[in-house]
Design a protein around this motif. Sequence first.
Motif, short mmCIF file in Angstrom:
data_model
loop_
_atom_site.label_atom_id
_atom_site.label_comp_id
_atom_site.label_asym_id
_atom_site.label_seq_id
_atom_site.Cartn_x
_atom_site.Cartn_y
_atom_site.Cartn_z
N ARG A 16 4.80 12.20 -8.57
CA ARG A 16 4.30 13.57 -8.58
C ARG A 16 2.92 13.66 -7.95
NH1 ARG A 16 6.33 15.09 -14.72
NH2 ARG A 16 8.31 16.10 -14.12
N GLU A 17 2.08 12.67 -8.22
CA GLU A 17 0.73 12.67 -7.67
C GLU A 17 0.76 12.55 -6.14
OE1 GLU A 17 -2.55 12.80 -9.04
OE2 GLU A 17 -1.39 13.73 -10.65
N THR A 18 1.67 11.73 -5.64
CA THR A 18 1.75 11.50 -4.19
C THR A 18 2.77 12.41 -3.51
OG1 THR A 18 3.43 9.78 -4.49
CG2 THR A 18 1.12 9.08 -4.48
N LYS A 19 3.47 13.23 -4.33
CA LYS A 19 4.53 14.12 -3.84
C LYS A 19 5.63 13.34 -3.12
CE LYS A 19 1.49 18.12 -3.46
NZ LYS A 19 0.94 19.19 -2.60
N GLY A 20 5.76 12.07 -3.50
CA GLY A 20 6.83 11.24 -2.94
C GLY A 20 6.62 10.80 -1.51
N LEU A 21 5.44 11.07 -0.95
CA LEU A 21 5.21 10.79 0.47
C LEU A 21 5.05 9.30 0.76
CD1 LEU A 21 2.72 13.71 1.29
CD2 LEU A 21 5.18 13.59 1.75
N CYS A 22 4.87 8.48 -0.28
CA CYS A 22 4.64 7.05 -0.06
C CYS A 22 5.92 6.23 -0.08
CB CYS A 22 3.69 6.51 -1.14
SG CYS A 22 2.05 7.26 -1.09
N PHE A 23 7.06 6.87 -0.39
CA PHE A 23 8.30 6.11 -0.55
C PHE A 23 9.47 6.78 0.17
CE2 PHE A 23 5.70 5.78 -4.45
CZ PHE A 23 5.34 4.44 -4.36
N ASP A 24 10.43 5.93 0.57
CA ASP A 24 11.64 6.42 1.24
C ASP A 24 12.86 6.39 0.32
OD1 ASP A 24 10.39 6.79 3.80
OD2 ASP A 24 10.40 4.61 4.02
N VAL A 25 12.87 5.45 -0.62
CA VAL A 25 14.02 5.30 -1.51
C VAL A 25 13.55 4.69 -2.83
CG1 VAL A 25 14.61 3.03 -0.57
CG2 VAL A 25 16.39 4.39 -1.69
N ILE A 26 14.25 5.04 -3.92
CA ILE A 26 13.89 4.56 -5.25
C ILE A 26 15.09 3.85 -5.87
CG2 ILE A 26 13.19 5.25 -7.59
CD1 ILE A 26 11.95 7.78 -6.26
N ILE A 27 14.83 2.72 -6.53
CA ILE A 27 15.85 2.03 -7.32
C ILE A 27 15.35 1.98 -8.76
CG2 ILE A 27 17.23 -0.07 -7.59
CD1 ILE A 27 16.51 -0.84 -4.75
N ILE A 28 16.15 2.42 -9.71
CA ILE A 28 15.71 2.43 -11.10
C ILE A 28 16.80 1.89 -12.02
CG2 ILE A 28 16.44 4.85 -11.41
CD1 ILE A 28 14.09 5.12 -13.42
N GLU A 29 16.37 1.14 -13.02
CA GLU A 29 17.26 0.63 -14.06
C GLU A 29 17.73 1.79 -14.93
OE1 GLU A 29 19.11 -0.88 -17.32
OE2 GLU A 29 18.78 -1.98 -15.44
N SER A 30 19.00 1.75 -15.33
CA SER A 30 19.58 2.87 -16.08
C SER A 30 19.11 2.94 -17.53
CB SER A 30 21.11 2.77 -16.06
OG SER A 30 21.54 1.58 -16.72
N GLN A 31 18.58 1.83 -18.05
CA GLN A 31 18.15 1.80 -19.45
C GLN A 31 16.66 1.45 -19.53
OE1 GLN A 31 20.19 2.66 -21.98
NE2 GLN A 31 21.91 2.94 -20.58
N MET A 32 15.81 2.41 -19.20
CA MET A 32 14.37 2.19 -19.30
C MET A 32 13.91 2.52 -20.72
SD MET A 32 13.32 0.98 -16.44
CE MET A 32 11.54 1.17 -16.52
N PRO A 33 13.08 1.67 -21.33
CA PRO A 33 12.69 1.88 -22.73
C PRO A 33 11.67 3.00 -22.94
CG PRO A 33 11.62 -0.08 -21.85
CD PRO A 33 12.59 0.39 -20.81
N ASP A 34 10.84 3.29 -21.95
CA ASP A 34 9.76 4.26 -22.15
C ASP A 34 10.16 5.69 -21.79
OD1 ASP A 34 9.80 3.40 -19.38
OD2 ASP A 34 7.96 4.57 -19.13
N MET A 35 11.28 5.85 -21.07
CA MET A 35 11.71 7.18 -20.64
C MET A 35 13.19 7.14 -20.29
SD MET A 35 10.28 9.46 -17.44
CE MET A 35 10.94 11.11 -17.13
N ASP A 36 13.89 8.20 -20.59
CA ASP A 36 15.30 8.28 -20.24
C ASP A 36 15.47 8.25 -18.72
OD1 ASP A 36 17.79 10.17 -19.50
OD2 ASP A 36 18.18 9.15 -21.39
N SER A 37 16.21 7.29 -18.21
CA SER A 37 16.36 7.12 -16.77
C SER A 37 17.06 8.30 -16.11
CB SER A 37 17.14 5.83 -16.47
OG SER A 37 16.43 4.70 -16.93
N TYR A 38 17.97 8.93 -16.83
CA TYR A 38 18.68 10.08 -16.28
C TYR A 38 17.75 11.30 -16.19
CZ TYR A 38 22.81 7.23 -17.02
OH TYR A 38 23.74 6.21 -16.98
N GLU A 39 16.84 11.40 -17.14
CA GLU A 39 15.84 12.46 -17.08
C GLU A 39 14.91 12.24 -15.89
OE1 GLU A 39 12.18 14.31 -19.80
OE2 GLU A 39 13.61 12.88 -20.69
#
Length: 235
Positions: free
Chosen positions: A58-81
Amino acid sequence: MALSTEIDDFPYQFPEGLRVFVIDHDTTQLNAIADMCFQCNYEVTTCPFASFALHLLRETKGLCFDVIIIESQMPDMDSYEFLQHVTQEIKIPVIMMSCVDDDTTSARMKAIEKGASDYWLKPLNVNHINNMWQHVATIQQHDQIQRILEVKTGQKLMKRDEQSARKETNVCVLETKNNRVSWQLPELQQQFLIAVNQLGIDKATPKKIAKLMDVPGLTTSHVASHLQKFRLRYY
């Protein structure tokens, strides 16, 4: 909280230099995926916290990245959210990955419904990473097609307006040559009424009206004929 970023020294020439953001609470998995990204000459940023990753995006408005890979079971935040926020707020393809134990049809469907570009099973291999650029290309092609369609639509509308204006102009010229003017044109009738109201019906003469209207090809005789009909009808 650790956020590591490593960048190789090479020129950005797609797909080389693809900027990958990997999010997983398992540091072993993070390091393994980062190594494979380096093998493919990608730039990689790793983060073990989904909430912090979302803040960074959000801070960078996504301008620093082209693609994201995320684990489906993150402990600190719901990955689907996380997935839903990114796909709605930032146009970056997101690939969700999970262990075999967490892989279910409902999980895959939920990921796709939330906007995931793909759903991978761990452990990932270099083929996953090597072909990852295709998801970025698909997004870019879609955006490019949208821009082309918008331009073409705008051009068609402009062309249609020009043709319509040309048609109206041709009708006026044609009828003027035959000593006739179509007072059915809304713009012409409106200008006539404005001129009459400005002069007053008693003082409105064809010459004064024609001068106020200032329409090319419109003569005093054209106005006189229409003014006579107008007075007979309304006065």
